[in-house]
Motif scaffolding. Structure first.
Motif, short mmCIF file in Angstrom:
data_model
loop_
_atom_site.label_atom_id
_atom_site.label_comp_id
_atom_site.label_asym_id
_atom_site.label_seq_id
_atom_site.Cartn_x
_atom_site.Cartn_y
_atom_site.Cartn_z
N ALA A 48 0.81 -1.27 0.02
CA ALA A 48 0.06 -0.13 -0.07
C ALA A 48 0.94 1.46 0.11
CB ALA A 48 -0.90 -0.22 1.11
N ALA A 49 1.96 1.29 1.01
CA ALA A 49 2.93 2.37 0.70
C ALA A 49 3.50 2.53 -0.52
CB ALA A 49 3.93 2.22 1.95
N MET A 50 3.63 1.59 -1.27
CA MET A 50 4.31 1.67 -2.71
C MET A 50 3.19 2.24 -3.86
SD MET A 50 7.30 1.35 -3.82
CE MET A 50 7.47 2.28 -5.47
N GLY A 51 2.08 1.87 -3.22
CA GLY A 51 1.13 2.22 -4.35
C GLY A 51 0.54 1.16 -5.02
N LEU A 52 1.05 -0.16 -4.81
CA LEU A 52 0.79 -1.13 -5.43
C LEU A 52 -0.70 -1.59 -5.01
CD1 LEU A 52 3.64 -3.25 -5.35
CD2 LEU A 52 2.72 -2.79 -7.45
N LEU A 53 -1.27 -1.39 -3.93
CA LEU A 53 -2.62 -1.66 -3.48
C LEU A 53 -3.42 -0.29 -3.01
CD1 LEU A 53 -1.94 -4.56 -1.03
CD2 LEU A 53 -3.40 -4.49 -3.30
N PRO A 54 -4.53 -0.04 -3.47
CA PRO A 54 -5.15 1.04 -2.80
C PRO A 54 -5.43 1.07 -1.47
CG PRO A 54 -6.89 -0.53 -4.05
CD PRO A 54 -5.55 -1.01 -3.96
N SER A 55 -5.21 2.21 -0.78
CA SER A 55 -5.38 2.34 0.69
C SER A 55 -6.33 3.69 1.00
CB SER A 55 -4.18 2.38 1.26
OG SER A 55 -3.40 3.28 0.88
N ARG A 56 -6.61 3.80 2.21
CA ARG A 56 -7.29 5.12 2.72
C ARG A 56 -6.09 5.57 4.02
NH1 ARG A 56 -11.70 2.73 5.29
NH2 ARG A 56 -10.71 0.91 4.70
N GLY A 57 -6.42 6.95 4.06
CA GLY A 57 -5.13 7.47 5.18
C GLY A 57 -4.24 8.21 4.41
N ALA A 58 -3.36 9.01 5.35
CA ALA A 58 -2.60 10.04 4.48
C ALA A 58 -1.15 9.45 4.46
CB ALA A 58 -2.36 11.36 5.71
N MET A 59 -0.41 9.80 3.44
CA MET A 59 0.98 9.20 3.11
C MET A 59 1.67 10.26 2.54
SD MET A 59 0.76 5.28 1.39
CE MET A 59 -0.23 5.75 0.36
N THR A 60 2.79 10.70 3.16
CA THR A 60 3.65 11.70 2.93
C THR A 60 5.10 11.20 2.63
OG1 THR A 60 3.99 12.82 4.90
CG2 THR A 60 2.36 13.92 3.53
N PHE A 61 5.76 11.67 1.63
CA PHE A 61 7.07 11.06 1.23
C PHE A 61 7.97 12.51 1.13
CE2 PHE A 61 10.80 10.02 -1.51
CZ PHE A 61 11.33 9.12 -0.67
N ASP A 62 9.04 12.94 1.98
CA ASP A 62 9.80 14.11 2.07
C ASP A 62 8.83 15.30 2.03
OD1 ASP A 62 12.10 15.32 1.83
OD2 ASP A 62 12.38 15.18 -0.21
N GLY A 63 7.65 15.30 2.63
CA GLY A 63 6.69 16.59 2.47
C GLY A 63 5.76 16.52 1.33
N VAL A 64 5.86 15.36 0.32
CA VAL A 64 4.95 15.50 -0.74
C VAL A 64 3.86 14.32 -0.55
CG1 VAL A 64 4.87 15.11 -3.05
CG2 VAL A 64 7.08 16.08 -2.16
N ASP A 65 2.71 14.79 -0.81
CA ASP A 65 1.55 13.98 -0.68
C ASP A 65 1.69 12.83 -1.91
OD1 ASP A 65 -0.63 12.54 -0.50
OD2 ASP A 65 -2.14 14.32 -0.91
N LEU A 66 2.02 11.54 -1.20
CA LEU A 66 2.35 10.42 -1.88
C LEU A 66 1.04 10.00 -3.05
CD1 LEU A 66 4.17 7.74 0.08
CD2 LEU A 66 4.90 9.06 -2.21
N ARG A 67 -0.09 10.28 -2.72
CA ARG A 67 -1.19 9.85 -3.52
C ARG A 67 -1.32 10.81 -4.60
NH1 ARG A 67 -3.93 6.76 -0.80
NH2 ARG A 67 -3.68 6.60 1.35
#
Lengths: 237, 347, 589
Positions: A48-67
Motif C-alpha cells: 500500500a505504501a508503494m502504491g501497489l494496493l489502494p488504501s485510505r489515510g495520509a501518506m507523505t514522502f519528503d513532504g510530498v503527498d504520495l497520493r
C-alpha cells in the motif's frame, strides 16, 4: 521532518480489512522494522505504501503527498520497494537486471555507470555472474541482485519485504550485514521481517503488527527485551 | 504436381509467409507487453495498403480523417483524466504525444496532396500516417481497462476489430485496391524465374526482424520492454511506466504491420475488410510461437504461408478453411504446456 | 418498495406482456419475437461465459447449425418442423460435443481464440455446401404447426417463443441451484479447486458447453421457422459478437440479464437503423457497426457487470430457502485408530533447477494429527500439492490406505477421502457460505443435470443442505450461512474451507495454514475443533507457522527445510532440536 509518514492507513481486500489504522514515521537514514506473524498484514502495508494496493489515510514522502504520485513517480523520487517475491527479470542477465534498476535515472548515463560500479563493488558475487540469467542464481544471490537492483535507483528510502525469506541461516546473516551497511549510505529502510530477532538487532525502531494493527512500538533494543514480544516472536530462548 | 510447380508454390508460400512473419511478430510483441491479443492488427496492415493506394492516385487518404479523429479524442481523454487526478504537470508532454506528433504526418499528407512524392516518399508517408493509429487506439480503448483479464482484453480487441472495419468502409470506401509493383525486375536462377519483388518481401522481413532484435538486445528502451513483458510488477517497481512501454510496442508493431501492408498491396487486391483474414493467418503463426517466441512465430508464419500456397493449388475454395483448420490442432498442442498453470479467475 | 408491492407489480407486468400481441402493432410483436429468440442464445452465453467462465465468440455458429438442419429437413425432405427440431437439437449437440471435446481442454484465452476459428469454419461451410444453397440460403421454410394450428403469424409464434424462453430460464435457474449447477459455478475458481472437490472439471465444462449450444439450437430452430428463410449471414462472426454484447449488456452473471440485454440491443439496433440515416445520410449502414462497437467498448470499460446485477442491488434480495432437518448423508467407514492412512516414500519434485521437495518420507496413522513445519519456501505447500494430486511427483510414492495414489488424478484422490484447504483461500466469493460448503458434498451425492433442472433432486438436496449446515454450525458460522463467502473476514473464510472439506466426509484432512490471520481466541477455538475431529477418528495433516498453536495440538511433527526432511518427532523433542531452532526459529544475526 520525517522522510516517510503514514497516518491512519487502512487497506482492505473487498470487505476484509488487512491493515487497520496503522501510523508510523521514518526519519532520513533510519532503519525501522515491522515484525509480526504470517498474515498480520506486513506485506500488505508495504504494498500500500508503494502504491501497489489502494488504501485510505495520509501518506507523505519528503513532504510530498504520495497520493499525487504514481508508482513510477515514487521510484523516480527515490522511494523503492524490494518485494517479498523479489520480482527479478529471470530470463535477463544480472547486468541487464541492474541496468533496469537504474531506469528511473535513464537520462543520467554517467550516474548510472557509477552506480553500477558501486553495486558491483558492494556485491562481488554479482560481478562474477554478470552475464548469467537472473533465474539461474541461488536464493542468496537473488536477494543480493534484488538489493543491488534497488540501489541502482539511488534510493532515499528502501522498503524491504522479508529479505531473509527462504535463505539458509548463513546467508541470512550476510543479508543483514548488507542491510546494516546501507545505513552508512544514508538510506532509510523500512524492513518487514518474520525473523524478528535479526530484524530487531539491525533496526533502530521496531513495530509489532498483529491482525493489521500495531500492538507494540519502541526502540528496537527495548522491544528485544520486552518479555511479551520475546515470548511470541523470538522463539522462546 | 511436378518439382517445378512445387518450387513455384514454395517460393510463393515463402513470400506470403514473410509478410505474415512481420504481422505475427507484432502480435507477439503487443501481447507480451500489454497482454492484449490484438485482433485488429491485420486491419492496420490493410489500412496501410489503402493509404498507399490513395496517395498513388493523388487522393487524400482516409487515414487522415481517422488519425485526426483519434488524436482529438485521445487528447480530450488525456486532459479529462489529468484534470480529475489533479496531475496537470505532465499535460504539455502528453499533448505533444497524443495531438501534435500524430498530426505531423497528417499535415504532410495534406500539403503533399496532388504532388508526386515518388515511390519512396509515398511509402514513407503511408507508414507515418498509420503509425499513430494503434497507439492512439491503445490510449482510448485499452488503457482504461489495462488491468483487466486477458479474456476481457480479448473481447475488447474483437469488438474493436469490428468497429475498425466499419470505420475502414467509412474512410476508405468499398473499392478494392492494388498498388503499383515496387519493382518489375525479374531474374532467373537454374531455369526458373523469380521476381525481385518476392526477394524484396523476404529481405524486408529479415531486415526488420533483425532490427527489432537489435532494439531488444542493445537499448535500454528495448530492455525495458522485455522487462515489462517478463514481469510487469517488477518493471513498475523500476519506474518503467506500462503506458510508455505499451505505446512503444504499438508504434513498433504498427511499423511492422504497415510494412507488411505495403509489401502485400502490389500482390493482392486489398479491401477495407481484408485485414481480418490476413491478421488471422499471421495469428496462426503467432500461436505456433505460443504468443511468446519470436523465432518460432517466424517459422510458424512461414509454415502458414506455405500451407496456404499449396492448399490453394489443391482447392482454392477451401484454402482458408484449411489454414484455420490447422489452428485447432496447433492450439491443442500449444495448450498442453499450460496444463499445470492455474487458469485465470475473475469475479 | 415492499416485496409484496413488487410482486404485484411483477404480476401486472407479466399479464400485460402476455396480452402484448393484442395490444401492440404487428411490427412490435415481431421485435418482441426477435428479442425472445436472441435471449435464448444470450441465456446460453450467460451460463457458459458468465457462470462457467468460458468465453465464446462462436455461439452464432450453433444457431446456424440448428437453423440449417431444420430448414434442410423441412424443405428438402418435407419433415414436420417438430422432427426438424429433434434433428436440430441432436445435430447441434453432436457438433458441440465434438468441438467441445477438442477445444475445452484449452486453457483461458486459447479456448476463446478457438471459438473464433470454429465459428468461422462453420460459417464458411454454410456458404460452400450445395445442398444448403450456398450464400443464397434456403427459402420457403414451413411455419411450425401445433395440430391444426399454424404458428405462421407473429402473434401466434410469440407465445411459443416466450414460452420456450421462460421455461429455459426456469430450468437454468433450477439447475444453478442444484448439485451440478454449483459445480458449474465453481469452474471459475480454477481446475485445482474444482478437482479437489472430486468434480470432473472437463465433464462439467463440456456439459455446460453443450447446454449453451442447445439453447442456441432452440433459437436457431425458432428463427428458421419464424423468418421462413435461412442464409449464412445471420450466423457470421458479427452475429456472435452481437450475442455476446446482449449477454454483457444485460449482465453476464445474471440469468435475467439475457432477456434484458437482448431487448436493449435489439431495440437499440432498430432505433439506430431508424435514426442514423437522419443524422448521417449515406453512411448509416457503415456507421451502425461502429456505433455498436463504441457502445460495447464503453460498456466493457465502465460497467462490466451489466445492467441486471446493477438493478438487483436496489431490489430486496430473495429469501433463501431455510435449511430443514433431513436424514444425514451416509458416511464412509473410518479406518480403525492407528491403522496406516498415509505413507509418503522418498517423494521428490523439481521446478526447473530448484528441488522443491527432495526425497521426503513420513507416515501417518488413523486418528493422528501430524504437523508439517519449516520456514517459508521449505516445500511444505508443494508437499501438500503432491499428496492431493494437484502436482505430479518426479520421484517416490504416496500410499493412501494401502493404495498407491502417486499417479492418481486429483479428483479421484479427493473421492477416495482426502479433503484439503488452501494456503491462499479458494472459495467462490459470490456464492453463499452454505453453497460453498455444499460444494464439499459433491462427491457424496449423485443428482445429475436433468434431475437438478427439473427439481427431482430435492430429497438428496435437503440431505446435503442439512449436512452443510451441520458443518457450518460446527465452525460457528451457521448465522452467516446465506452471506456471500467473500463478505466474511479472512479468518472465517479459512474456517469455511475447513467446513467445506469436512462436508466431503474425509478420512484424511489436509490443512494448509489454517490458523494464519486468526486471533488468539479464534485459534483456541480452531484447536478445540481439530482435537474434537481427531476424537471422532479423523486423521489430520497440517502446515502451520504459529509454533504455540502447532506444538499444543499435534501428536508429531515433521520438520522440512530446503525441500528435505530435517527431522521428525513429538513436539517436546522438536522444540529442543538445535537444527530446528537454527532453521526455523530464527538464527542470531
Amino acid at each position: 521532518m520525517a522522510l516517510l509518514s503514514l497516518e491512519n492507513l487502512w487497506v482492505s481486500y473487498g470487505k476484509v480489512e488487512a491493515v487497520r489504522g496503522v501510523s508510523l514515521a521514518i526519519e532520513p537514514g533510519e532503519i525501522v522494522t515491522v515484525i509480526g506473524p504470517n498474515g498480520a498484514g506486513k506485506t500488505t502495508l508495504l504494498s500500500a505504501a508503494m502504491g501497489l494496493l489502494p488504501s485510505r489515510g495520509a501518506m507523505t514522502f519528503d513532504g510530498v503527498d504520495l497520493r499525487r504520485l504514481d508508482i513510477e513517480a515514487r521510484v523516480e523520487r527515490g522511494f523503492c520497494l524490494v518485494p517479498e517475491t523479489r520480482e527479478l527479470f529471470a530470463n535477463m542477465s544480472v547486468a541487464d537486471n541492474l541496468l533496469l534498476g537504474g531506469y528511473a535515472r535513464r537520462r543520467d548515463a554517467a550516474g548510472r555507470r557509477r552506480a553500477l560500479d558501486e553495486v558491483m563493488e558492494r556485491f562481488p558475487r554479482l560481478a562474477e555472474r554478470r552475464t548469467q540469467p537472473a533465474g539461474t542464481l541461488s536464493g542468496g544471490e537473488r536477494q543480493m541482485l534484488a538489493l543491488g537492483r534497488a540501489l541502482m535507483a539511488r534510493p532515499r528510502l528502501l522498503l524491504l519485504d522479508e529479505p531473509s525469506l527462504g535463505l539458509a541461516p548463513l546467508i541470512v546473516r550476510e543479508v543483514f550485514h548488507i542491510i546494516a551497511s546501507l545505513h552508512g549510505l544514508g538510506v532509510a529502510i523500512l524492513l518487514v521481517e518474520q525473523n524478528a530477532r535479526a530484524a530487531l538487532e539491525t533496526a533502530d525502531t521496531g513495530h509489532v503488527l498483529e491482525a493489521g494493527e500495531i500492538v507494540h512500538s519502541g526502540p528496537a533494543a527495548a522491544l528485544m527485551n520486552d518479555p511479551k514480544v520475546a515470548a511470541s516472536y523470538l522463539g522462546g530462548r | 504436381m511436378n518439382a517445378q510447380i512445387a518450387a513455384i508454390l514454395a517460393m510463393d508460400g515463402i513470400a506470403t509467409g514473410a509478410i505474415y512473419v512481420l504481422i505475427g511478430i507484432g502480435f507477439v510483441l503487443i501481447f507480451a507487453v500489454t497482454r492484449v491479443i490484438y485482433v485488429p492488427f491485420g486491419d492496420i496492415a490493410a489500412f496501410t495498403a489503402l493509404t498507399l493506394a490513395a496517395l498513388e492516385t493523388g487522393h487524400v487518404p482516409g487515414t487522415v480523417g481517422l488519425v485526426i479523429g483519434l488524436a482529438v479524442l485521445a487528447t480530450l481523454l488525456e486532459v479529462a483524466a489529468r484534470l480529475r487526478a489533479r496531475r496537470l504537470g505532465g499535460l504539455p508532454r502528453a499533448m505533444l504525444l497524443t495531438l501534435v506528433l500524430p498530426l505531423v504526418p497528417v499535415l504532410a499528407a495534406w500539403l503533399a496532396a496532388g504532388r508526386d512524392l515518388g515511390m519512396a516518399g509515398r511509402v514513407a508517408l503511408s507508414l507515418a500516417l498509420i503509425m499513430p493509429v494503434a497507439p492512439l487506439l491503445d490510449r482510448i480503448v485499452f488503457r482504461p481497462v489495462a488491468d483487466a483479464s486477458v479474456l476481457l482484453l480479448l473481447t475488447v480487441a474483437v469488438v474493436l476489430h469490428f468497429g475498425l472495419v466499419g470505420l475502414g468502409l467509412l474512410f476508405f470506401g468499398p473499392e478494392g485496391v492494388r498498388t503499383q509493383p515496387l519493382t518489375d525486375a525479374m531474374f532467373t536462377v537454374g531455369g526458373m524465374n523469380f521476381s525481385v519483388q518476392t526477394l524484396l518481401i523476404v529481405a524486408a522481413s529479415i531486415v526488420f526482424s533483425g532490427l527489432l532484435f537489435l532494439f531488444f538486445e542493445f537499448t535500454l528502451a528495448g530492455k525495458a520492454l522485455r522487462a515489462t513483458a517478463a514481469n510487469p510488477t517488477g518493471a513498475r517497481l523500476m519506474g518503467i511506466r506500462p503506458a510508455t512501454t505499451s505505446t512503444i510496442a504499438y508504434v513498433l508493431a504498427s511499423l511492422l504491420a504497415g510494412i507488411s501492408g505495403i509489401l502485400i498491396a502490389p500482390v493482392t487486391t486489398i479491401f477495407y475488410d481484408s485485414g481480418f483474414l490476413i491478421g488471422l493467418k499471421a495469428f496462426v503463426g503467432a500461436i505456433i510461437g505460443a504468443m511468446a517466441s519470436y523465432p518460432l512465430t517466424a517459422a510458424g508464419a512461414i509454415f502458414v504461408g506455405l500451407l496456404e500456397s499449396f492448399a490453394s493449388f489443391w482447392s482454392s475454395d477451401f484454402k482458408d478453411a484449411i489454414v484455420f483448420g490447422v489452428l485447432i490442432p496447433v492450439l491443442l498442442w500449444r495448450s498442453l504446456g499450460f496444463r499445470e498453470s492455474e487458469e485465470e479467475t475473475e469475479e | 418498495m415492499t416485496a409484496r408491492r413488487l410482486r404485484l407489480l411483477g404480476v401486472v407486468a407479466v399479464a400485460l406482456f402476455a396480452l402484448a400481441p393484442a395490444l401492440v402493432s404487428p411490427f412490435s410483436v415481431t421485435l418482441l419475437n426477435f428479442i425472445g429468440i436472441y435471449a435464448l442464445v444470450a441465456l446460453g452465453i450467460v451460463l457458459l461465459t458468465g457462470v462457467g467462465g468460458m468465453l465464446s465468440f462462436g455461439q452464432a455458429a450453433f444457431v446456424g447449425v440448428a437453423a440449417y438442419a431444420t430448414a434442410w429437413a423441412t424443405t428438402a425432405h418435407g419433415w414436420s418442423p417438430w422432427l426438424g427440431l429433434i434433428l436440430a437439437l441432436v445435430l447441434t449437440a453432436a457438433v458441440a460435443t465434438v468441438v467441445g471435446s477438442v477445444t475445452l481442454r484449452l486453457g483461458g484465452h486459447f479456448l476463446s481464440l478457438s471459438t473464433i476459428a470454429w465459428g468461422l469454419a462453420i460459417y464458411f461451410l454454410f456458404g460452400n455446401i450445395d445442398a444448403l444453397g450456398h450464400f443464397t440460403g434456403i427459402s420457403d421454410v414451413p411455419p411450425i404447426a401445433i395440430g391444426a394450428l399454424s404458428l405462421g403469424s407473429g402473434a401466434a409464434i410469440f407465445y411459443l417463443i416466450w414460452g420456450v424462453l421462460i421455461a429455459a430460464w426456469l430450468l437454468a435457474a433450477n439447475l444453478l441451484d442444484a448439485r451440478q449447477g454449483r459445480a458449474i459455478r465453481a469452474l471459475r475458481g480454477g481446475r485445482i479447486l474444482v478437482e479437489s472437490l472430486g468434480i470432473d472439471a472437463f465433464r462439467i465444462k463440456l456439459a455446460t458447453f453443450v447446454l449453451a449450444a442447445l439453447l442456441s439450437a432452440l433459437s436457431g430452430w425458432l428463427q428458421a421457422h419464424m423468418t421462413r428463410f435461412v442464409s449464412p449471414a445471420p450466423f457470421d462472426a458479427t452475429a456472435g459478437i452481437f450475442y455476446l454484447l446482449m449477454a454483457m449488456v444485460g449482465g453476464i452473471g445474471a440469468l435475467g440479464g439475457a432477456a434484458v440485454g437482448a431487448a436493449i440491443v435489439t431495440l437499440l439496433r432498430n432505433s439506430i437503423q431508424d435514426y442514423l440515416p437522419l443524422v448521417a445520410p449515406g453512411v448509416a449502414g457503415q456507421l451502425e457497426i461502429v456505433v455498436f462497437s463504441v457502445m460495447f467498448i464503453l460498456l466493457l470499460q465502465r460497467a462490466r457487470t451489466g445492467l441486471v446485477p446493477l438493478a438487483l442491488r436496489y431490489l430486496p434480495a430473495a429469501k433463501p430457502a431455510p435449511v430443514v432437518d433431513a436424514r444425514p448423508l451416509p458416511r464412509r467407514p473410518q479406518p480403525p485408530r492407528g491403522e496406516p492412512v498415509l505413507r509418503v516414500e522418498a517423494l521428490s519434485r523439481r521446478f526447473g533447477g530448484l528441488v522443491a521437495v527432495n526425497q521426503v518420507s513420513f507416515a501417518l496413522g488413523a486418528g493422528e494429527i501430524l504437523g508439517l513445519i519449516g520456514p517459508n519456501g521449505a516445500g511444505k505447500t508443494t508437499m501438500f500439492n503432491l499428496i492431493t494430486g494437484a502436482l505430479r511427483a518426479d520421484g517416490g510414492r504416496v500410499l493412501f490406505c494401502g493404495t498407491d495414489i502417486t499417479r492418481t488424478p486429483q479428483r479421484h484422490i479427493a473421492r477416495a477421502g482426502i479433503a484439503r484447504t488452501f494456503q491462499h483461500v479458494k472459495l467462490r466469493p459470490a456464492m453463499s457460505a452454505l453453497d460453498n460448503v455444499l460444494l464439499g458434498t459433491y462427491a457424496r451425492t449423485r443428482a445429475g443435470f436433468v434431475a437438478g433442472a427439473l427439481r427431482l433432486d430435492r430429497g438428496e438436496e435437503a440431505q446435503a443442505r442439512f449436512e452443510a449446515m451441520r458443518q457450518l454450525r460446527r465452525i460457528g458460522l451457521a448465522d452467516r450461512a446465506f452471506d456471500p463467502a467473500g463478505a466474511l473476514p479472512l479468518a472465517n473464510q479459512r474456517l469455511l474451507e475447513i467446513a467445506r472439506a469436512l462436508a466431503a466426509d474425509p478420512v484424511l484432512l489436509v490443512l494448509d495454514e489454517p490458523a494464519a490471520g486468526l486471533r488468539r481466541l479464534e485459534k483456541e477455538a480452531l484447536a478445540r475443533l481439530l482435537v474434537a475431529l481427531r476424537g471422532e477418528g479423523l486423521t489430520i495433516l497440517l502446515v502451520e507457522h504459529d509454533m504455540d498453536f502447532v506444538m499444543g495440538l499435534v501428536d508429531r511433527c515433521v520438520v522440512m527445510d530446503f525441500g528435505a526432511k530435517l527431522c521428525e518427532g513429538v513436539p517436546v523433542e522438536i522444540r529442543r532440536d538445535v537444527r530446528v531452532q537454527e532453521a526455523y526459529l530464527g538464527s542470531v544475526a
